[in-house]
Design a protein around this motif. Structure first.
Motif, PDB file in Angstrom:
ATOM      1  N   TYR A 116       0.867  -1.170   0.000  1.00 31.50           N
ATOM      2  CA  TYR A 116       0.000   0.000   0.000  1.00 31.50           C
ATOM      3  C   TYR A 116       0.904   1.220   0.000  1.00 31.50           C
ATOM      4  O   TYR A 116       2.000   1.193   0.556  1.00 31.50           O
ATOM      5  CB  TYR A 116      -0.892   0.035   1.248  1.00 31.50           C
ATOM      6  N   SER A 117       0.435   2.288  -0.601  1.00 31.05           N
ATOM      7  CA  SER A 117       1.237   3.518  -0.640  1.00 31.05           C
ATOM      8  C   SER A 117       1.367   4.109   0.762  1.00 31.05           C
ATOM      9  O   SER A 117       0.576   3.799   1.661  1.00 31.05           O
ATOM     10  CB  SER A 117       0.574   4.548  -1.560  1.00 31.05           C
ATOM     11  N   TRP A 118       2.347   4.989   0.921  1.00 30.62           N
ATOM     12  CA  TRP A 118       2.530   5.652   2.212  1.00 30.62           C
ATOM     13  C   TRP A 118       1.295   6.471   2.573  1.00 30.62           C
ATOM     14  O   TRP A 118       0.897   6.504   3.737  1.00 30.62           O
ATOM     15  CB  TRP A 118       3.779   6.551   2.190  1.00 30.62           C
ATOM     16  N   ASP A 119       0.668   7.107   1.600  1.00 27.41           N
ATOM     17  CA  ASP A 119      -0.552   7.877   1.871  1.00 27.41           C
ATOM     18  C   ASP A 119      -1.640   6.979   2.458  1.00 27.41           C
ATOM     19  O   ASP A 119      -2.313   7.352   3.422  1.00 27.41           O
ATOM     20  CB  ASP A 119      -1.071   8.558   0.605  1.00 27.41           C
ATOM     21  N   GLU A 120      -1.805   5.778   1.878  1.00 29.50           N
ATOM     22  CA  GLU A 120      -2.819   4.854   2.382  1.00 29.50           C
ATOM     23  C   GLU A 120      -2.474   4.373   3.789  1.00 29.50           C
ATOM     24  O   GLU A 120      -3.335   4.324   4.668  1.00 29.50           O
ATOM     25  CB  GLU A 120      -2.944   3.638   1.452  1.00 29.50           C
ATOM     26  N   VAL A 121      -1.211   4.010   4.004  1.00 26.83           N
ATOM     27  CA  VAL A 121      -0.791   3.486   5.305  1.00 26.83           C
ATOM     28  C   VAL A 121      -0.863   4.552   6.386  1.00 26.83           C
ATOM     29  O   VAL A 121      -1.380   4.310   7.484  1.00 26.83           O
ATOM     30  CB  VAL A 121       0.638   2.895   5.214  1.00 26.83           C
ATOM     31  N   SER A 122      -0.381   5.752   6.079  1.00 25.77           N
ATOM     32  CA  SER A 122      -0.376   6.805   7.106  1.00 25.77           C
ATOM     33  C   SER A 122      -1.794   7.238   7.460  1.00 25.77           C
ATOM     34  O   SER A 122      -2.058   7.629   8.601  1.00 25.77           O
ATOM     35  CB  SER A 122       0.466   8.003   6.651  1.00 25.77           C
ATOM     36  N   THR A 123      -2.717   7.148   6.524  1.00 23.72           N
ATOM     37  CA  THR A 123      -4.118   7.472   6.806  1.00 23.72           C
ATOM     38  C   THR A 123      -4.787   6.344   7.587  1.00 23.72           C
ATOM     39  O   THR A 123      -5.473   6.583   8.582  1.00 23.72           O
ATOM     40  CB  THR A 123      -4.882   7.738   5.492  1.00 23.72           C
ATOM     41  N   ALA A 124      -4.561   5.099   7.157  1.00 19.38           N
ATOM     42  CA  ALA A 124      -5.176   3.947   7.829  1.00 19.38           C
ATOM     43  C   ALA A 124      -4.634   3.767   9.244  1.00 19.38           C
ATOM     44  O   ALA A 124      -5.315   3.178  10.094  1.00 19.38           O
ATOM     45  CB  ALA A 124      -4.945   2.680   7.004  1.00 19.38           C
ATOM     46  N   ASN A 125      -3.442   4.259   9.505  1.00 21.01           N
ATOM     47  CA  ASN A 125      -2.866   4.148  10.841  1.00 21.01           C
ATOM     48  C   ASN A 125      -3.804   4.722  11.907  1.00 21.01           C
ATOM     49  O   ASN A 125      -3.894   4.193  13.012  1.00 21.01           O
ATOM     50  CB  ASN A 125      -1.520   4.869  10.881  1.00 21.01           C
ATOM     51  N   TRP A 126      -4.547   5.771  11.581  1.00 23.44           N
ATOM     52  CA  TRP A 126      -5.479   6.372  12.541  1.00 23.44           C
ATOM     53  C   TRP A 126      -6.725   5.516  12.737  1.00 23.44           C
ATOM     54  O   TRP A 126      -7.500   5.743  13.658  1.00 23.44           O
ATOM     55  CB  TRP A 126      -5.867   7.789  12.108  1.00 23.44           C
ATOM     56  N   ARG A 127      -6.929   4.539  11.864  1.00 23.67           N
ATOM     57  CA  ARG A 127      -8.095   3.644  11.959  1.00 23.67           C
ATOM     58  C   ARG A 127      -7.710   2.266  12.501  1.00 23.67           C
ATOM     59  O   ARG A 127      -8.507   1.344  12.467  1.00 23.67           O
ATOM     60  CB  ARG A 127      -8.735   3.460  10.576  1.00 23.67           C
ATOM     61  N   LYS A 128      -6.484   2.126  12.966  1.00 23.48           N
ATOM     62  CA  LYS A 128      -5.961   0.820  13.385  1.00 23.48           C
ATOM     63  C   LYS A 128      -6.837   0.138  14.438  1.00 23.48           C
ATOM     64  O   LYS A 128      -6.966  -1.070  14.464  1.00 23.48           O
ATOM     65  CB  LYS A 128      -4.548   1.003  13.927  1.00 23.48           C
ATOM     66  N   TYR A 129      -7.453   0.913  15.321  1.00 21.34           N
ATOM     67  CA  TYR A 129      -8.257   0.343  16.400  1.00 21.34           C
ATOM     68  C   TYR A 129      -9.748   0.505  16.150  1.00 21.34           C
ATOM     69  O   TYR A 129     -10.543   0.567  17.071  1.00 21.34           O
ATOM     70  CB  TYR A 129      -7.863   0.986  17.736  1.00 21.34           C
ATOM     71  N   CYS A 130     -10.141   0.552  14.886  1.00 29.17           N
ATOM     72  CA  CYS A 130     -11.549   0.752  14.514  1.00 29.17           C
ATOM     73  C   CYS A 130     -12.362  -0.523  14.771  1.00 29.17           C
ATOM     74  O   CYS A 130     -11.804  -1.611  14.922  1.00 29.17           O
ATOM     75  CB  CYS A 130     -11.638   1.148  13.049  1.00 29.17           C
TER      76      CYS A 130
END
Length: 190
Positions: free
Chosen positions: A12-26
């Motif tokens: 996954y691109s860095w943009d996708e990973v850095s954004t999804a990081n905030w959803r890690k505990y969703c």
């Protein structure tokens, strides 16, 4: 002190990973059901660098053996303090965390980094994880070593599960937000 380290590359691109990081505990991450709360303590952007600095308190329900609770006291609820830095120029996320609960018995200091991959910068992200684990059992070196070894093994197992959960969050994010982008493109073309 014992050290656990691991790494991998996410497709996954860095943009996708850095954004999804905030959803890690969703809620849809069934691998993080032990996390019962994530509270943001502070958040700021350095105007000269653009780096986003965030402090969070993460509350978890841990499976602690009853004999440990009886011996040391306490509850199964634990707290972790995390500071993260998102550098949009270097395309790097760094998260540093430490346990607040049981820290007089066992200290765990973890550093996680997501960095845009140099091999395929538009499509992959490199992940590194390191945890320094120190048992604070006074001068009993044998006990200290056993506690640290057991803690590193548990950390290894939890890290594997955590990575699987994050992969699921990444996939869901790509599907949901990819569909939204497609719908927006269709509306703009109409």
């Amino acid at each position: 002190m014992k050290v656990f380290s691991s790494g991998c590359t996410f497709d996954y691109s860095w943009d996708e990973v850095s954004t999804a990081n905030w959803r890690k505990y969703c809620p849809w991450n069934d691998k993080s059901t032990h996390v019962v709360g994530v509270d943001t303590i502070s958040r700021s952007v350095d105007p000269s660098t653009g780096i986003l600095r965030t402090e969070r308190l993460i509350t978890c329900n841990q499976s602690v053996p009853q004999w440990v609770l009886s011996l040391l006291g306490g509850t199964t609820t634990s707290h972790v303090y995390e500071i993260s830095y998102v550098d949009p120029v270097a395309k790097k996320v760094t998260m540093c965390s430490t346990n607040l609960t049981w820290s007089n018995v066992l200290s765990v200091r973890e550093t996680v980094t997501y960095r845009q991959s140099s091999l395929s910068p538009t499509t992959t992200t490199d992940f590194t994880q390191e945890a320094k684990i120190t048992a604070l059992c006074g001068g009993w070196q044998k006990i200290k070593n056993k506690v640290e070894d057991a803690s590193v093994e548990r950390f290894r197992e939890n890290a594997k599960v955590g990575r699987e959960g994050f992969e699921a969050v990444l996939e869901m994010s790509r599907r949901v937000f990819g569909e939204q982008r497609d719908l927006e493109k269709q509306r703009m073309q109409a």
